[in-house]
Scaffold this motif. Sequence first.
Motif, short mmCIF file in Angstrom:
data_model
loop_
_atom_site.label_atom_id
_atom_site.label_comp_id
_atom_site.label_asym_id
_atom_site.label_seq_id
_atom_site.Cartn_x
_atom_site.Cartn_y
_atom_site.Cartn_z
N GLU A 315 0.82 -1.20 0.00
CA GLU A 315 0.00 0.00 0.00
C GLU A 315 0.86 1.26 0.00
OE1 GLU A 315 -3.80 1.98 2.34
OE2 GLU A 315 -2.62 0.40 3.33
N TYR A 318 2.29 1.61 -3.48
CA TYR A 318 1.22 2.02 -4.39
C TYR A 318 0.92 3.51 -4.23
CZ TYR A 318 -3.30 2.35 -6.67
OH TYR A 318 -4.33 2.73 -7.49
N CYS A 322 1.94 4.71 -7.69
CA CYS A 322 0.86 4.33 -8.60
C CYS A 322 -0.40 5.18 -8.48
CB CYS A 322 0.46 2.87 -8.38
SG CYS A 322 1.84 1.70 -8.22
N VAL A 391 3.80 -4.83 -3.80
CA VAL A 391 2.85 -3.94 -4.46
C VAL A 391 1.89 -4.72 -5.35
CG1 VAL A 391 4.24 -3.35 -6.51
CG2 VAL A 391 2.61 -1.69 -5.57
N TYR A 394 -0.65 -6.32 -3.11
CA TYR A 394 -1.61 -5.31 -2.67
C TYR A 394 -2.63 -5.02 -3.76
CZ TYR A 394 -3.59 -0.80 -1.38
OH TYR A 394 -4.48 0.21 -1.10
N ILE A 395 -2.18 -4.79 -4.98
CA ILE A 395 -3.10 -4.48 -6.08
C ILE A 395 -4.09 -5.61 -6.30
CG2 ILE A 395 -3.19 -4.19 -8.60
CD1 ILE A 395 -0.48 -2.70 -8.34
#
Length: 422
Positions: A315, A318, A322, A391, A394-395
Motif C-alpha cells: 500500500e 502504491y 501508482c 505492491v 496489494y493491487i
Amino acid sequence: MRAPSPKAALLAAATGLAALTLGPAPQAAPDNYDAVERGRYLVTLGDCVACHMNPNGNHEGAQGFVGGRPIETPFGMITTPNITPDRGTGIGTWSEDEFYRAMHEGIRPGGARLYPAFPYTYFTKMTRRDVDAVYAYLNTLEPIHNPVDRNTLPFPFNIRASMLAWNGLFFEPGEFRPDPNRSPEWNRGAYIVEGPAHCGACHTPKNMLGGDRNSQHFAGGPLQGWLAASITNDQRLGLGSWSVDEIVEYLKTGRNARSAASGPMAEVVEYSTGLMTDADLRAIAVYLKEPSQEATPAAARTPVSGDDDRMKIGEAIYTDRCMACHTGTGQGVPHMFPRLAGSQIVQQEGSEGVLRVVMQGVRAAYTPHAPTSPAMPAFAWRLNDDQVAAVTTYIRNAWGNAAPAVSAGDAANMRRLLENRP
C-alpha cells in the motif's frame, strides 16, 4: 487523353490491392466484396500480420507477410513462414487445393505436417469459400524472396511426423456448423471467434502436450511471458460484468472505461479487431456474452489480509508510485488509465500479467479510433523483488479484489525472463 491498356489497368489494380493490406476496415458487409477484397478482410479477421510480419517490424504491404518472426512455444521457438506468392520461398507454387489442405488439415504441399503454432486447428472451421478468398488475396501481394528457417525446434519436437499422433489426440477437422437455435448474429460471432480469429489459441489453457483443455474453454492461461485473460462469462475473472457495448469498444479502440489492451492483445487490436466492421465486433461480443454452455464459475477467494506485512508495504509503494494515475480507490481514469478495483486482469490466478506490466512497463494499443496511446513506465529498476511482490500482492487484494499473493521468487523469475528477451 488516351485510356490505359488492359495490361496497365490490371497492373494498377493489383498494385492498389497490395497497398490495401492494412488500410481502413471496409464499411460495408464483407460478403458483398469480390473474392480478393473478401480475402483481404478475412486476413484482417485472422490477424495474419501479427505473426507473419517482417521481424524487423516492417509490416507495410507484402512485408506484412514475409515471415521470419520467432513465435515462442513451450517447446521452443518457431519461425513463421513467408506467405507472399514468391515461388522460391513463399506460396507461389501452391494450388488452391494445397492451400486449403494446409488451412483445413495442417498439411503443406509434399505432405509435411504443420505445427499447431499455425492455428489450423481453428482455421479448419473456415468455409472453403473463405479459404479460397484468402488464397486469392495473398496471391495479389508482391512476391518477396525471404528464405526462413522452418526447423528451429529442438529434438524430438522437430520430428514433424509426430504431429500425426498429436492430431489424432487433439484435432478434429471440419467446417463450422451454424446452430439453428441461435441468431444469425450469434452464429457470425461464433464463426469468427472459433474460426479465423482463433481466439482460443491464446485464451484456452493448454495441456502438457500443447493441446487445448476444452473443459476450460476461454479460461485463460500463460502466454509468452504474459497472461491471456479469461474471456468466459465468469463475474470475477472473465467478462461476466462487461456489457456487449463495452466489449465492442475494447476491441475497436483498445480500451474502455474498465481496461486497456496491452502486450500481445495490443497487437490483436491494432492489426485485427480495430480494423473489423462494427457488425462483426458486435457479433463477437454477442457470442462471448451468450456462450453455448455455462462455464464452471471460478472458485471464490479470500483476499490476503490487510494486516499482512506485504499488504502494508504494498500500500505504501502504491501510494507513492501508482496512485497518481490509478487513484487511491483503484478506479483509474476511464479510457486512459485502467481500473484496478474489480479488474479481471488483476485477479487472474497467475500473476504473470501484473508482474510484467509493473516491472517492464507497457504501452496501450493505438488505433485510429483512439489515437492517444497511454503508457506506464517500468519499475523493475526502482523496486527490488520483495517490493514488486508487495505492491502486486496489494493491487491483487485491495478494493475488494481477491487473488493469490505474489512472492519475491515470482518477481525474480519475471526479472530473469525480461533480462533474457527483448
